[in-house]
Scaffold this active site. Structure first.
Site, PDB file in Angstrom:
ATOM      1  N   HIS A 170       0.860  -1.180   0.000  1.00  8.48           N
ATOM      2  CA  HIS A 170       0.000   0.000   0.000  1.00  8.48           C
ATOM      3  C   HIS A 170       0.897   1.231   0.000  1.00  8.48           C
ATOM      4  O   HIS A 170       1.724   1.413   0.887  1.00  8.48           O
ATOM      5  CB  HIS A 170      -0.928   0.028   1.218  1.00  8.48           C
ATOM      6  N   CYS A 171       0.734   2.076  -0.994  1.00 10.37           N
ATOM      7  CA  CYS A 171       1.584   3.256  -1.144  1.00 10.37           C
ATOM      8  C   CYS A 171       0.789   4.511  -0.781  1.00 10.37           C
ATOM      9  O   CYS A 171      -0.182   4.852  -1.468  1.00 10.37           O
ATOM     10  CB  CYS A 171       2.102   3.366  -2.575  1.00 10.37           C
ATOM     11  N   PRO A 172       1.179   5.206   0.291  1.00  3.75           N
ATOM     12  CA  PRO A 172       0.452   6.431   0.657  1.00  3.75           C
ATOM     13  C   PRO A 172       0.611   7.545  -0.363  1.00  3.75           C
ATOM     14  O   PRO A 172      -0.248   8.428  -0.466  1.00  3.75           O
ATOM     15  CB  PRO A 172       1.087   6.814   2.009  1.00  3.75           C
TER      16      PRO A 172
END
Length: 313
Positions: A170-172
């Protein structure tokens, strides 16, 4: 009851008659068989709709990303190119930088607003499992968090609150998971950000040399102190993001070529899927055959309509 295998997933075990298992007598998994399921049964209904994660941290990071690109755009155009005496130099570099910046932001938008491969929520019902017509010894895994039947290579994301097929991480910065459906756009985003970072660094070096040779008051429409500060900030930003996105781009390409996601590498999960060549893995992500569309964030790759997934890992 929790499964004794890794990832602690709930087990639905068919014993004579298919149904939702209550866990009684399930101490180990014996004679497990993979259950091929058509992709259409595990594709979220939101796959064709707008996808957006309402996460405060991710939204802030996404806004910061756009602001940093716009800052670089401002410095490149108004500090360096418009003040240049070489018209050809300004036009060529202006077109190149703006094109790369546009593709970077378009890739970011596609990575952020594309369903990464979410499994339908709450489909682990008794009726649905019965419709799979499981045979004795066959098992399916249910995610206890989103109550969905979890296919092979899917992982639950605590931010998206969904199980994501081939979830890498998951990439912010894109406020989304990087999964099966949007990995191409994430790779393009890191590549174009690395390119505009490198391009801006080269132009900063040339502009400094130009200012040193000429009068500082004439090499920019801003005052000399303001010009130096703006260029130093751009240099710091470009160097930082060049390193960061280059590393991310390299790890993503390596992950695609080896057909192993970041989570699978981190957890050292046993490989139970068919091994393919590096070129086949690249085509599976970017589409096939090879063309300039691989580099376009506006082209949607064909991941294979006849693709099937396994419900046992």
């Amino acid at each position: 009851m929790k499964s004794p295998v890794h990832r602690c997933r709930d087990v639905e075990h068919a014993r004579g008659q298919t149904g939702l298992g209550d866990g009684a007598g399930v101490n180990c998994l014996q004679s497990e068989q993979r259950i091929p399921i058509s992709k259409e049964f595990i594709t979220s209904s939101s796959a064709s709709a707008m996808w957006f994660i309402r996460d405060a941290c991710g939204i802030v990071c996404a806004i910061i990303t756009w602001l940093l690109v716009l800052y670089a755009e401002f410095v490149v155009l108004f500090v360096m190119l418009l003040s240049s005496k070489n018209l050809t130099y300004s036009i060529v570099n202006g077109i190149l930088f703006n094109t790369l910046a546009f593709l970077a932001l378009a890739s970011h938008l596609r990575a952020m607003c594309t369903d990464p491969g979410a499994v339908p929520k709450g489909n682990a019902t008794k009726e649905y499992i019965e419709s799979l017509q499981l045979k004795p010894g066959q098992v399916v895994y249910k995610c206890p968090k989103c109550c969905s039947i979890k296919p092979d290579r899917a992982h639950h994301c605590s931010v998206c609150k969904r199980c994501i097929r081939k979830m890498d991480h998951h990439c912010p910065w894109v406020n989304n998971c990087v999964g099966e459906n949007n990995q191409k756009y994430f790779v393009l985003f890191t590549m174009y950000i690395a390119l505009i970072s490198l391009h801006s660094l080269v132009m900063v070096v040339f502009h400094f040399l130009y200012c040193f040779e000429d009068d500082w008051t004439k090499c920019s429409s801003f005052s000399p102190p303001a010009t130096v500060i703006l260029l130093i900030l751009l240099c710091f930003e470009g160097l930082l993001f060049l390193i960061f996105t280059s590393v991310m781009f390299g790890t993503q390409v390596h992950s695609i070529c080896t057909d192993e996601t970041g989570i699978e590498q981190l957890k050292k999960e046993e490989r139970r899927w068919a091994k393919k060549t590096k070129w086949m893995n690249m085509r599976a992500v970017f589409g096939h055959p090879f063309s300039l569309l691989w580099f376009s964030p506006f082209s949607t790759p064909d991941h294979g309509k006849a693709e099937t997934y396994q419900y046992v890992v």
